[in-house]
Design a protein around this motif. Structure first.
Motif, PDB file in Angstrom:
ATOM      1  N   SER A 137      52.990  57.634  66.456  1.00 36.56           N
ATOM      2  CA  SER A 137      52.847  56.923  65.192  1.00 36.56           C
ATOM      3  C   SER A 137      51.368  56.822  64.854  1.00 36.56           C
ATOM      4  CB  SER A 137      53.459  55.528  65.297  1.00 36.56           C
ATOM      5  OG  SER A 137      52.827  54.786  66.310  1.00 36.56           O
ATOM      6  N   TYR A 138      51.087  56.692  63.573  1.00 43.96           N
ATOM      7  CA  TYR A 138      49.721  56.625  63.067  1.00 43.96           C
ATOM      8  C   TYR A 138      48.992  57.956  63.216  1.00 43.96           C
ATOM      9  CZ  TYR A 138      50.657  51.629  63.146  1.00 43.96           C
ATOM     10  OH  TYR A 138      51.221  50.407  62.951  1.00 43.96           O
ATOM     11  N   ILE A 139      49.743  59.044  63.334  1.00 43.93           N
ATOM     12  CA  ILE A 139      49.138  60.368  63.354  1.00 43.93           C
ATOM     13  C   ILE A 139      49.474  61.074  62.039  1.00 43.93           C
ATOM     14  CG2 ILE A 139      49.153  62.647  64.431  1.00 43.93           C
ATOM     15  CD1 ILE A 139      49.594  61.308  67.097  1.00 43.93           C
ATOM     16  N   ARG A 144      46.472  72.355  60.196  1.00 46.56           N
ATOM     17  CA  ARG A 144      45.219  72.777  60.848  1.00 46.56           C
ATOM     18  C   ARG A 144      44.524  71.596  61.511  1.00 46.56           C
ATOM     19  NH1 ARG A 144      40.714  76.008  61.134  1.00 46.56           N
ATOM     20  NH2 ARG A 144      38.719  75.046  60.589  1.00 46.56           N
ATOM     21  N   PHE A 145      44.678  70.409  60.949  1.00 45.90           N
ATOM     22  CA  PHE A 145      44.015  69.240  61.526  1.00 45.90           C
ATOM     23  C   PHE A 145      44.950  68.041  61.544  1.00 45.90           C
ATOM     24  CE2 PHE A 145      43.317  68.592  57.032  1.00 45.90           C
ATOM     25  CZ  PHE A 145      43.369  67.213  56.869  1.00 45.90           C
ATOM     26  N   GLN A 146      44.654  67.112  62.458  1.00 48.56           N
ATOM     27  CA  GLN A 146      45.418  65.876  62.589  1.00 48.56           C
ATOM     28  C   GLN A 146      44.447  64.695  62.688  1.00 48.56           C
ATOM     29  OE1 GLN A 146      46.065  68.445  65.091  1.00 48.56           O
ATOM     30  NE2 GLN A 146      47.420  69.336  63.531  1.00 48.56           N
ATOM     31  N   MET A 147      44.871  63.576  62.119  1.00 48.82           N
ATOM     32  CA  MET A 147      44.118  62.327  62.246  1.00 48.82           C
ATOM     33  C   MET A 147      44.961  61.337  63.040  1.00 48.82           C
ATOM     34  SD  MET A 147      41.135  62.261  60.577  1.00 48.82           S
ATOM     35  CE  MET A 147      40.850  60.588  60.023  1.00 48.82           C
ATOM     36  N   ASN A 148      44.422  60.829  64.135  1.00 54.48           N
ATOM     37  CA  ASN A 148      45.076  59.789  64.918  1.00 54.48           C
ATOM     38  C   ASN A 148      44.384  58.474  64.587  1.00 54.48           C
ATOM     39  OD1 ASN A 148      45.870  57.952  66.952  1.00 54.48           O
ATOM     40  ND2 ASN A 148      46.401  59.652  68.313  1.00 54.48           N
ATOM     41  N   GLU A 149      45.027  57.671  63.745  1.00 56.54           N
ATOM     42  CA  GLU A 149      44.381  56.457  63.245  1.00 56.54           C
ATOM     43  C   GLU A 149      44.095  55.465  64.358  1.00 56.54           C
ATOM     44  OE1 GLU A 149      45.060  52.966  59.879  1.00 56.54           O
ATOM     45  OE2 GLU A 149      46.660  54.407  60.332  1.00 56.54           O
ATOM     46  N   ARG A 150      45.036  55.270  65.241  1.00 53.79           N
ATOM     47  CA  ARG A 150      44.857  54.286  66.297  1.00 53.79           C
ATOM     48  C   ARG A 150      43.796  54.708  67.307  1.00 53.79           C
ATOM     49  NH1 ARG A 150      48.902  50.362  66.870  1.00 53.79           N
ATOM     50  NH2 ARG A 150      49.264  49.540  64.791  1.00 53.79           N
ATOM     51  N   GLN A 166      31.822  56.732  58.471  1.00 49.18           N
ATOM     52  CA  GLN A 166      32.204  56.765  57.064  1.00 49.18           C
ATOM     53  C   GLN A 166      32.904  58.063  56.686  1.00 49.18           C
ATOM     54  OE1 GLN A 166      28.443  55.623  55.248  1.00 49.18           O
ATOM     55  NE2 GLN A 166      29.359  53.668  54.681  1.00 49.18           N
ATOM     56  N   VAL A 167      32.540  59.168  57.327  1.00 45.71           N
ATOM     57  CA  VAL A 167      33.265  60.416  57.113  1.00 45.71           C
ATOM     58  C   VAL A 167      34.710  60.238  57.573  1.00 45.71           C
ATOM     59  CG1 VAL A 167      33.402  62.863  57.721  1.00 45.71           C
ATOM     60  CG2 VAL A 167      31.172  61.795  57.349  1.00 45.71           C
ATOM     61  N   TYR A 168      34.868  59.607  58.739  1.00 43.11           N
ATOM     62  CA  TYR A 168      36.208  59.340  59.271  1.00 43.11           C
ATOM     63  C   TYR A 168      37.008  58.457  58.317  1.00 43.11           C
ATOM     64  CZ  TYR A 168      39.807  57.241  62.231  1.00 43.11           C
ATOM     65  OH  TYR A 168      41.002  56.785  62.728  1.00 43.11           O
ATOM     66  N   GLN A 169      36.396  57.376  57.837  1.00 44.95           N
ATOM     67  CA  GLN A 169      37.108  56.444  56.960  1.00 44.95           C
ATOM     68  C   GLN A 169      37.517  57.107  55.650  1.00 44.95           C
ATOM     69  OE1 GLN A 169      38.238  53.508  57.625  1.00 44.95           O
ATOM     70  NE2 GLN A 169      37.227  53.103  59.576  1.00 44.95           N
ATOM     71  N   LEU A 170      36.658  57.944  55.102  1.00 47.16           N
ATOM     72  CA  LEU A 170      36.998  58.630  53.851  1.00 47.16           C
ATOM     73  C   LEU A 170      38.137  59.617  54.067  1.00 47.16           C
ATOM     74  CD1 LEU A 170      36.460  59.165  50.888  1.00 47.16           C
ATOM     75  CD2 LEU A 170      34.637  60.761  51.555  1.00 47.16           C
ATOM     76  N   LEU A 171      38.076  60.395  55.143  1.00 46.07           N
ATOM     77  CA  LEU A 171      39.155  61.341  55.429  1.00 46.07           C
ATOM     78  C   LEU A 171      40.456  60.597  55.713  1.00 46.07           C
ATOM     79  CD1 LEU A 171      40.275  64.128  55.876  1.00 46.07           C
ATOM     80  CD2 LEU A 171      39.307  64.119  58.185  1.00 46.07           C
ATOM     81  N   PHE A 173      41.375  57.757  54.491  1.00 43.69           N
ATOM     82  CA  PHE A 173      41.899  57.293  53.200  1.00 43.69           C
ATOM     83  C   PHE A 173      42.661  58.416  52.501  1.00 43.69           C
ATOM     84  CE2 PHE A 173      41.487  56.791  48.597  1.00 43.69           C
ATOM     85  CZ  PHE A 173      42.048  55.529  48.424  1.00 43.69           C
ATOM     86  N   PHE A 174      42.094  59.624  52.498  1.00 43.96           N
ATOM     87  CA  PHE A 174      42.783  60.762  51.896  1.00 43.96           C
ATOM     88  C   PHE A 174      44.106  61.038  52.615  1.00 43.96           C
ATOM     89  CE2 PHE A 174      38.656  62.257  50.038  1.00 43.96           C
ATOM     90  CZ  PHE A 174      39.097  62.365  48.726  1.00 43.96           C
ATOM     91  N   CYS A 175      44.085  60.961  53.956  1.00 49.13           N
ATOM     92  CA  CYS A 175      45.294  61.247  54.726  1.00 49.13           C
ATOM     93  C   CYS A 175      46.412  60.264  54.408  1.00 49.13           C
ATOM     94  CB  CYS A 175      44.986  61.221  56.226  1.00 49.13           C
ATOM     95  SG  CYS A 175      43.982  62.606  56.809  1.00 49.13           S
TER      96      CYS A 175
END
Length: 241
Positions: A137-139, A144-150, A166-171, A173-175
């Motif tokens: 969860s939270y992935i 091509r890419f994955q964001m693991n929020e937790r 901030q790059v992480y936070q912006l990406l 938000f898009f995710c």
């Protein structure tokens, strides 16, 4: 605020005195000062800072010159201070690794507000990284890419990629809002948290930093698209979540 270590770099003693006084009143106690590029580099070698205010025009080298070397040892937010206000100057600052840009003369209370905003983003980012994940969860999976929020991680082609806060936070938000168009002002308010400080260049530079990480060819993006005249949109293909 007492445990936040700050480095102030400026060759004007009056500015250093003013900033230190205001920061002390706001509860910041660990404040070091430097008046040359060499002093700043030595300070960063001796100590890890949580925030660095870096004047561009220093007597020996410019803040732009030494920023990449500082970046080798720290991911702390770097706020450039300068009398120049051109778009090229701002873009240069962001390209060198800066996180924000403040022009002289400035309101010291605005400087403190910007610092607090940067520190808040870093704290949230670090909290995300230290959370324990018990499932997938939270992935957010975009193929091509994955964001693991937790876990606070960006994975591209199976490899974890370093990502400034901030790059992480912006990406992220898009995710969380795929296939939706957002204007620069909407993105700034969502990620940086204060529309009144909004700067189109800030968003544009961070969009570029995201593309450098997630796109095969950042100049011909397939995921994070520019919608001319409207804003930006992160594309998520069907079947991925």
């Amino acid at each position: 605020m007492h445990d936040v270590a700050i480095l102030l770099v400026d060759d004007e003693p009056a500015i250093l005195d003013m900033l230190q006084m205001v920061l002390n009143k706001e509860g910041f106690r660990q404040i070091d000062r430097a008046s040359t590029a060499q002093e700043a580099l030595k300070a960063c070698e001796r100590k890890q800072y949580d925030m660095i205010l870096l004047d561009v025009m220093l007597p020996d080298k410019s803040g732009f010159d030494i920023c990449p070397f500082i970046r080798e040892t720290t991911a702390a937010p770097i706020l450039f201070i300068t009398a120049k206000n051109s778009d090229l100057e701002k873009l240069t600052g962001f390209a060198m690794g800066g996180d924000d840009y403040i022009t002289k003369p400035f309101n010291p209370l605005e400087v403190v507000a910007r610092m607090k905003a940067q520190l808040r983003r870093v704290r949230l980012y670090e909290e995300e990284k230290t959370m324990h994940v018990s499932s997938n969860s939270y992935i957010y999976d975009f193929g091509r890419f994955q964001m693991n929020e937790r876990a606070g991680e960006l994975t591209v082609d199976g490899q974890i990629v370093s990502c400034p806060a901030q790059v992480y936070q912006l990406l992220l938000f898009f995710c969380k809002h795929p296939n939706q168009i957002f204007t620069k002002s909407q993105l700034y308010e969502a990620v940086w948290g204060d529309h009144s400080f909004g700067d189109d260049n800030t968003v544009a530079v961070h969009i570029g930093r995201i593309r450098e990480r997630i796109e095969k060819d950042p100049k011909a993006p397939q995921y994070l698209l520019t919608i001319r005249g409207l804003g930006y949109k992160l594309i998520q293909k069907e079947g991925l979540s």
